[in-house]
Design an enzyme around this catalytic site. Structure first.
Site, short mmCIF file in Angstrom:
data_model
loop_
_atom_site.label_atom_id
_atom_site.label_comp_id
_atom_site.label_asym_id
_atom_site.label_seq_id
_atom_site.Cartn_x
_atom_site.Cartn_y
_atom_site.Cartn_z
N ASP A 95 0.80 -1.23 0.00
CA ASP A 95 0.00 0.00 0.00
C ASP A 95 0.83 1.28 0.00
OD1 ASP A 95 1.05 -0.08 2.55
OD2 ASP A 95 -0.87 0.07 3.60
N HIS A 96 2.12 1.18 0.28
CA HIS A 96 2.93 2.39 0.44
C HIS A 96 3.64 2.84 -0.83
CE1 HIS A 96 2.26 2.33 4.71
NE2 HIS A 96 3.23 3.18 4.97
N ASP A 160 4.18 -0.89 11.42
CA ASP A 160 3.66 0.43 11.07
C ASP A 160 3.03 0.99 12.33
OD1 ASP A 160 2.67 2.05 8.34
OD2 ASP A 160 1.40 2.35 10.08
N ARG A 448 -1.34 12.43 10.16
CA ARG A 448 -0.15 13.25 10.42
C ARG A 448 -0.08 14.41 9.46
NH1 ARG A 448 3.43 8.00 11.59
NH2 ARG A 448 2.74 7.78 13.73
N SER A 643 6.37 7.59 12.75
CA SER A 643 6.29 6.26 12.15
C SER A 643 7.13 5.23 12.91
CB SER A 643 6.77 6.33 10.70
OG SER A 643 6.99 5.06 10.17
N ARG A 645 9.11 3.28 11.43
CA ARG A 645 10.18 2.89 10.51
C ARG A 645 11.52 2.70 11.21
NH1 ARG A 645 9.51 8.53 7.37
NH2 ARG A 645 7.40 7.73 7.58
#
Length: 755
Positions: A95-96, A160, A448, A643, A645
């Site tokens: 999806d990213h 995520d 965000r 995030s 990440r």
């Protein structure tokens, strides 16, 4: 669809025994959060009363979810673990890596072409290791998880930060870095500090223009971006039961913006309706059989101040529609005060874009309520003054919304229907004119709104609101427009007023979809080959990080002293950099390029102490690495906000940064640093931040006696020959210290699997 029903029933079958054991040791009524946590202890039945915010506890999550940007690094790490198959049900969701530009069909085709190498890698590695794979276009990870995998009383982790969305179905769902996911997929316990508990009592009922999104916007305004750190937020009360399941998901989703470990709601009728509507009647029946365990004990909600560390009360009947922003998701402004606040702060009133979607607000209910506003606009002769974009949450939502005419309603207002993907929410938006960096305003239903987040333009003022309010403001083109009181001029010159939104909680004709986009893994993946070309600039097999050398760290150069907000977007930007998420060396070229240098107020411009010249942060750090010189990064409050990440931890580790010293950390980032064998330290005295000088060389002493609760000493060697000593605290426990010594948690996994 219903997946892993046998696993869910197995989880439920042990609830009676585990809750009974927890009651014995806790000796008081239990919150929902405590029930789920104690029901998922790695060692089985509880034998001790864990202390909130103090005790480190090993848990056994039920499942793992990964999105395509973070899955690459998580699975590259898992490939080194030596297991033939994942130990718990796991999924990957593409999806990213789909950029919003022209519309769904063209954008998806372009993404499949440009990122084919990554999609093929993820597909093959999922096939090999028993992981469910959701193809590009299938939908946004958290909407797909809510529709197919989330279940009341379950525990999941996801790579995520918005994994917390599954709290809308009564889960404890927590965002983590890929190394944590790797541990769980490898069959190891997952460690978490036992969270504190924040109770939010909701009374009354939403009406008019107020939406579930306004609940979390209000909470964010109360708690700020770090007010939920280290805590689970548990919502309850008559107001909570009046909300839809997807509305609850929206509230939990944006809990990531207050730093909360996760948020959740007790199982109720709305969750049962949602489970049955999404083809999971069997799960609903199983949940009904133990529903007394899937909410808090009655005494807790009757006297919440006795059982929560903090209590907030919100009357939904009095809640106003609102917008949060710009540049931070906790700056709360009711729509009735927006024109005044915008004038006071110089926020541009003209709205250029209205965007609906993201993992926060892309459900059928969200689209139907926003479509009701769009339909009114068409019927009343209004034309949108701002451009308008829609990202449906999943192919199931898109297909059903298309069948029911919702998408045509948006298109009648010249809206662009983008792919079922994250798109602008994560910076995957090729916005025309963004490169000019002009001051402008956008409104969106995302979570965000950090500077540069959506379109890369630091001068885009982004405001977060509900989908229906986004629609109304996009139609008006005016940030100060209050649909509760204001009128608009239609194409006949008449003054017309928009009626409050209406919408269906669930589609009256039921959900429908031709191809949801799911690929089941091979029953036996042993013959599947995962091919990573050595010349690829998108994927790179990982090499183990070096173990600690066994000595104190001396002669570290100050790489950067970051000033103010330094989120994971500042440390490792998304947007165009997403394509390098599977190539550690290439993506390391974005390390800290968004952080503001305290000494010159510039981004990506630091002093190289070897040459005396100023240059980009990554290039400076690569020079230190080439000379075998370690470095240290210094930061401000809530460092690493945003995030999950782990690239924000892996990039400094890869380039030779040895320690990060800050006033305070965001939870996930601190854990990611620990997992990668980094030192994550905090100033014992926050004012010592001011003692760090641009040309400092720094020693870290005490590592040979590194122990839980024992501060380390830092010696600051200033350029004028003077030196100062300061203390640095840490939160490392015994196991995490072993990660540091081994050079990272993955090195220990690899070693254990080889034995």
């Amino acid at each position: 669809m219903a997946f892993d029903v046998d696993m869910i029933k197995k989880v439920y079958s042990r609830y009676d025994e585990r809750i009974a054991a927890a009651r014995q040791v806790v000796n008081k009524p239990l919150t929902l959060s405590e029930k789920i946590l104690y029901a998922h202890l790695w060692d089985g039945n509880a034998t001790e009363d864990y202390k909130r915010g103090v005790s480190y506890v090993d848990f056994a999550p039920d499942r793992v979810a990964m999105q395509d940007a973070t899955a690459q690094m998580a699975l590259l790490q898992f490939m080194q673990a030596g297991r033939p198959k994942v130990a718990v049900p796991s999924t990957v969701h593409c999806d990213h890596l789909i950029q919003a530009k022209e519309g769904a069909d063209k954008d998806l085709a372009r993404a499949k072409n440009e990122s084919s190498e990554v999609f093929n890698f993820l597909s093959s590695v999922s096939n090999k290791y028993g992981i469910g794979f959701w193809k590009p276009g299938a939908g946004i990870i958290h909407q797909v998880v809510l529709e197919n995998y989330a279940f009341p009383g379950g525990m999941m982790i996801g790579t995520d930060s918005h994994t917390v969305n599954a709290g809308g179905l009564g889960m404890v769902a927590i965002g983590v870095g890929g190394a944590d996911a790797c541990d769980v997929m490898a069959g190891l316990p997952w460690e978490l500090k036992f969270p504190k508990l924040i109770g939010v009592k909701l009374t009354g009922k939403l009406s008019g223009w107020a939406a579930a999104k306004d609940v979390i916007l209000k909470v964010a305004g109360i708690l700020t971006v770090k007010g939920g750190t280290g805590a689970i937020v548990e919502y309850f009360g008559e107001g909570a039961e009046s909300l839809s399941c997807t509305g609850k998901g929206t509230i939990c989703n944006m809990g990531a913006e207050i730093g909360a470990t996760t948020s959740t709601f007790g199982y109720d009728a709305s969750m049962e309706r949602y489970l049955r509507a999404t083809g999971r009647a069997e799960v609903a029946d199983a949940a009904n059989a133990i529903k007394q365990h899937l909410t808090a004990d009655a005494e807790v909600y009757a006297n919440p101040e006795q059982y929560f560390d903090q209590l907030i009360e919100i009357n939904l009947s009095e809640l106003e529609p609102s917008l949060n922003g710009p540049f931070t998701p906790d700056l709360y402004t009711p729509v009735s005060r927006m024109r005044e606040e915008a004038a006071k702060n110089g926020w541009p009133l003209k709205v250029e874009w209205g965007l609906i979607g993201s993992c926060t607000n892309s459900s059928y209910e969200d689209l139907s309520r926003a479509a009701s506003i769009a339909k009114q606009a068409v019927d009343k002769g209004l034309i949108t003054k701002a451009e308008f974009g829609i990202n449906p949450g999943s192919e199931q939502v898109r297909f059903t919304a298309d069948r029911d005419g919702l998408l045509k309603t948006f298109e009648d207002l010249n809206a662009t229907i983008f792919t079922n993907a994250c798109g602008p929410c994560i910076g995957m938006w090729d916005r025309v004119g963004a490169d000019k960096q002009e001051k402008n305003t956008i409104v969106h239903s995302f979570n965000r709104n950090f500077a540069k987040r959506a379109d890369g333009n630091p001068n885009t003022y982004a405001f977060v609101a509900s989908p229906e309010l986004v629609a109304a403001i996009a139609i008006s083109g005016d940030l100060g427009f209050n649909p509760v009181t204001d009128t608009l001029t239609n194409n006949k010159g008449e003054q017309v007023k928009l009626d409050p939104p209406v919408g269906d909680e669930l589609p009256t004709k039921g959900f429908a979809v031709d191809d949801p986009g799911y690929q089941a893994p091979a029953a036996d993946g042993s013959a599947v080959v995962v091919d990573v070309a050595p010349t690829s600039d998108r994927l790179q097999l990982l090499e183990p990080f070096a173990a600690w050398e066994g000595t104190d760290l001396k002669g570290l150069k100050l790489l950067i002293k970051a000033k103010g907000k330094c989120t994971t977007d500042h440390i490792s930007m998304a947007g165009p950099w997403l394509k390098y998420r599977g190539h550690l060396d290439n993506i390391s070229n974005n390390m800290l390029i968004g952080a503001v240098n305290f000494f010159n107020e510039k981004t990506d411009n630091v002093k190289n102490q070897l040459t005396g010249e100023y240059g980009p942060v990554p290039a400076t750090q690569r020079d230190y690495k080439a000379h075998n010189i370690g470095s240290i990064v210094v930061g401000d409050e809530n460092y690493g906000e945003g995030s999950s990440r782990e690239h924000a931890a892996m990039e400094p580790r890869h380039l030779g940064v040895r320690a990060v010293l800050v006033k305070s950390f965001a939870r996930i980032h601190e854990t990611n640093l620990k997992k990668q064998g980094m030192l994550g330290l905090t100033f014992a005295n926050k004012d010592d931040y001011n003692k760090i000088q641009e040309n400092d060389t720094i020693d870290i002493l005490g590592l040979t006696e590194f122990a839980p609760g024992k501060p380390l000493t830092l010696v600051l060697h200033h350029a004028d020959g003077t030196q100062e000593q300061i203390l640095a605290n840490h939160t490392y426990n015994a196991q995490q210290i072993e990660w540091f010594k081994a050079g990272g948690a993955l090195n220990i996994i690899r070693k254990n699997q080889a034995q």
